[in-house]
Design a protein around this motif. Structure first.
Motif, mmCIF file in Angstrom:
data_model
loop_
_atom_site.group_PDB
_atom_site.id
_atom_site.type_symbol
_atom_site.label_atom_id
_atom_site.label_comp_id
_atom_site.label_asym_id
_atom_site.label_seq_id
_atom_site.Cartn_x
_atom_site.Cartn_y
_atom_site.Cartn_z
ATOM 1 N N THR A 120 0.910 -1.120 -0.370
ATOM 2 C CA THR A 120 0.022 0.546 -0.539
ATOM 3 C C THR A 120 0.629 1.291 -0.175
ATOM 4 O O THR A 120 0.537 2.818 -1.160
ATOM 5 C CB THR A 120 -1.059 -0.092 1.225
ATOM 6 O OG1 THR A 120 -1.765 -1.048 1.209
ATOM 7 C CG2 THR A 120 -2.139 1.674 1.294
ATOM 8 N N SER A 123 2.511 1.360 -3.667
ATOM 9 C CA SER A 123 2.083 2.139 -4.492
ATOM 10 C C SER A 123 1.390 3.510 -4.119
ATOM 11 O O SER A 123 1.617 3.928 -5.532
ATOM 12 C CB SER A 123 0.455 0.983 -4.429
ATOM 13 O OG SER A 123 -0.328 0.584 -3.411
ATOM 14 N N TRP A 124 0.901 3.774 -3.362
ATOM 15 C CA TRP A 124 0.910 5.175 -2.471
ATOM 16 C C TRP A 124 1.785 6.234 -3.000
ATOM 17 O O TRP A 124 2.081 7.201 -4.649
ATOM 18 C CB TRP A 124 0.748 4.772 -1.247
ATOM 19 C CG TRP A 124 0.105 6.633 -1.012
ATOM 20 C CD1 TRP A 124 -1.434 6.660 -1.684
ATOM 21 C CD2 TRP A 124 0.512 8.106 -0.578
ATOM 22 N NE1 TRP A 124 -1.178 8.488 -0.622
ATOM 23 C CE2 TRP A 124 -0.195 9.013 -0.820
ATOM 24 C CE3 TRP A 124 1.916 7.714 -0.167
ATOM 25 C CZ2 TRP A 124 0.040 10.219 0.611
ATOM 26 C CZ3 TRP A 124 2.467 9.269 0.214
ATOM 27 C CH2 TRP A 124 1.615 10.266 0.433
ATOM 28 N N GLY A 127 2.648 5.780 -7.489
ATOM 29 C CA GLY A 127 2.059 6.064 -8.001
ATOM 30 C C GLY A 127 1.368 7.857 -8.101
ATOM 31 O O GLY A 127 1.089 8.063 -8.847
ATOM 32 N N ASN A 128 1.430 8.469 -6.774
ATOM 33 C CA ASN A 128 1.517 9.910 -6.514
ATOM 34 C C ASN A 128 2.560 10.039 -7.166
ATOM 35 O O ASN A 128 2.238 11.625 -7.658
ATOM 36 C CB ASN A 128 1.326 10.201 -5.568
ATOM 37 C CG ASN A 128 -0.227 9.530 -4.519
ATOM 38 O OD1 ASN A 128 -1.179 9.922 -4.869
ATOM 39 N ND2 ASN A 128 -0.568 9.115 -4.145
ATOM 40 N N TRP A 217 -3.950 5.048 -7.521
ATOM 41 C CA TRP A 217 -3.474 6.270 -6.955
ATOM 42 C C TRP A 217 -2.301 7.299 -8.370
ATOM 43 O O TRP A 217 -3.120 8.519 -8.681
ATOM 44 C CB TRP A 217 -2.321 6.055 -6.301
ATOM 45 C CG TRP A 217 -1.913 5.489 -5.060
ATOM 46 C CD1 TRP A 217 -2.180 4.561 -4.581
ATOM 47 C CD2 TRP A 217 -2.787 5.562 -3.759
ATOM 48 N NE1 TRP A 217 -2.514 4.172 -3.348
ATOM 49 C CE2 TRP A 217 -3.680 4.792 -3.266
ATOM 50 C CE3 TRP A 217 -3.994 7.180 -4.050
ATOM 51 C CZ2 TRP A 217 -4.038 5.491 -1.897
ATOM 52 C CZ3 TRP A 217 -5.089 6.792 -2.766
ATOM 53 C CH2 TRP A 217 -4.554 6.413 -2.087
ATOM 54 N N MET A 221 -4.265 10.603 -8.525
ATOM 55 C CA MET A 221 -3.512 12.201 -8.928
ATOM 56 C C MET A 221 -3.349 12.390 -9.805
ATOM 57 O O MET A 221 -3.692 14.103 -10.003
ATOM 58 C CB MET A 221 -2.230 11.420 -8.623
ATOM 59 C CG MET A 221 -1.138 12.182 -7.799
ATOM 60 S SD MET A 221 -1.681 13.816 -6.110
ATOM 61 C CE MET A 221 0.503 14.439 -6.361
ATOM 62 N N GLN A 260 -5.368 12.501 -1.269
ATOM 63 C CA GLN A 260 -4.432 11.336 -1.613
ATOM 64 C C GLN A 260 -4.399 11.206 0.011
ATOM 65 O O GLN A 260 -3.918 9.985 0.413
ATOM 66 C CB GLN A 260 -3.748 11.357 -2.105
ATOM 67 C CG GLN A 260 -3.569 12.034 -3.782
ATOM 68 C CD GLN A 260 -4.522 11.235 -4.431
ATOM 69 O OE1 GLN A 260 -5.480 11.039 -4.519
ATOM 70 N NE2 GLN A 260 -3.931 10.070 -5.765
ATOM 71 N N LEU A 264 -5.163 7.399 1.773
ATOM 72 C CA LEU A 264 -4.244 6.458 1.936
ATOM 73 C C LEU A 264 -4.356 5.985 3.740
ATOM 74 O O LEU A 264 -4.595 4.662 3.868
ATOM 75 C CB LEU A 264 -2.587 7.379 2.092
ATOM 76 C CG LEU A 264 -1.500 6.357 3.315
ATOM 77 C CD1 LEU A 264 -0.710 5.685 2.458
ATOM 78 C CD2 LEU A 264 -0.129 7.497 3.415
ATOM 79 N N SER A 267 -7.050 3.433 3.228
ATOM 80 C CA SER A 267 -6.762 2.049 2.560
ATOM 81 C C SER A 267 -6.075 1.280 3.799
ATOM 82 O O SER A 267 -5.384 0.168 3.866
ATOM 83 C CB SER A 267 -5.386 2.828 1.155
ATOM 84 O OG SER A 267 -6.379 3.196 0.210
#
Length: 335
Positions: A120, A123-124, A127-128, A217, A221, A260, A264, A267
């Motif tokens: 998590t 990927s956060w 991805g951001n 994400w 984003m 975001q 998070l 998540s």
């Protein structure tokens, strides 16, 4: 004092109200299911060839009802459930009788916590970063390539991607294990060799979660950044001659990160519900597999234990991010 009365107290009231409603639903919903765990347990004994006279069956039924919290009226069961819950006692599991539910959760929780926490967060972050840059420099060629990849991977169900990775990297190219969380028959001790074995078993489940998560994400984003980029203060910053890198870092990305951060927090709370399908595909010994077994066998106690844990952690994460949000967004005040 204003902080406690106007900001903290209303949120604490909502926090405990949501927990009460959620746990109450968890208590009642399994009892409306057509499966009867007590009768299923007795039927399983009979199917195995165990002879029991009617009196013994009646005594066992009463004992099992008490163990499962099914004795008495629905209201009495509800009161007894809260008494046991406050003591941290969910009773014994049905499909691993007589192992206590709390023990099964303690065994499975570390597997899910480490797997989903790492995937998590990674990927956060990835991805951001990619989504922020793609949203600001939307005309670049690499952005269009990432968009095309995202359009393929993002709508793909977890289990399809997981099965694809399993077939490719465990069957066709046997680089990673087919399933499990550790080598069969081995006892875990802290060493580099055992750590590598753990990472090898966790790689495919983690990769399937990270690939989907990154592009979720990324797309979110990118849309937020494209909206923020059109704000007046960004245009004024460009007209004022501020360096573009500074605009991206200090004005665009920083403001786009606020929703975001909330995502998070949600998540992280859902981590402890387990990645149900992913864990089943890879036979990973986490909370998701435990929840699947609870649903499949009609295990009331285990189902309530896992679901209650998930509710507590999700609501707690939301409360914490709500209290800490003014630290991230100076426009929000404790009032």
């Amino acid at each position: 004092m204003n902080f406690v009365r106007r900001y903290l107290l209303p949120r604490l009231v909502t926090y405990f109200l949501v927990i009460w409603v959620g746990i109450t639903m968890i208590f009642f919903i399994p009892r409306f299911l057509p499966t009867d765990p007590v009768q299923q347990f007795i039927n399983r004994l009979v199917a195995q060839g165990t002879y029991m006279d009617p009196k013994a069956i009646e005594e066992m039924t009463e004992t099992l009802k008490e163990l499962y919290g099914l004795k008495g009226s629905l209201w009495e069961q509800y009161i007894n459930f809260w008494k046991r819950f406050l003591k941290g006692d969910f009773g014994p599991s049905y499909y691993q009788f007589p192992t206590p539910v709390i023990k099964l959760i303690k065994q499975s929780l570390p597997w899910t916590a480490w797997l989903l926490l790492v995937t998590t967060v990674l990927s956060w972050i990835i991805g951001n970063i990619l989504g922020g840059l793609a949203g600001y420099f939307s005309n670049r060629r690499w952005v269009k390539i990432l968009d095309a990849i995202a359009m393929v991977i993002r709508p793909m169900p977890y289990y399809i991607l997981a099965l694809g990775l399993l077939i490719l990297l465990a069957y066709i190219i046997p680089i990673f294990p087919i399933g499990g969380g550790f080598a069969i028959g081995m006892q875990f001790t802290f060493s580099w060799e055992n750590l590598l074995i753990l990472l090898k078993h966790a790689f495919l489940p983690a990769l399937s979660l990270i690939l989907i998560g990154v592009f979720i994400w990324f797309q979110a984003m990118k849309l937020v950044v494209q909206s923020v980029k059109s704000e007046d203060y960004v245009k004024y910053a460009k007209m004022g001659g501020i360096e573009e890198k500074r605009i991206v870092r200090r004005y665009v990305i920083r403001n786009a990160m606020l929703p975001q951060i909330t995502g998070l927090a949600l998540s992280l709370g859902q981590i402890f519900g387990g990645a149900l399908i992913t864990e089943i595909v890879f036979s990973y010994p986490g909370i998701g597999t435990l929840l699947y077994n609870a649903i499949f066998t009609g295990d009331y106690n285990l189902l309530m234990g896992v679901s209650t844990l998930s509710i507590l952690l999700i609501t707690t994460s939301i409360l914490l991010i709500d209290l800490l949000y003014p630290l991230f967004d100076p426009r929000v005040r404790y009032r």
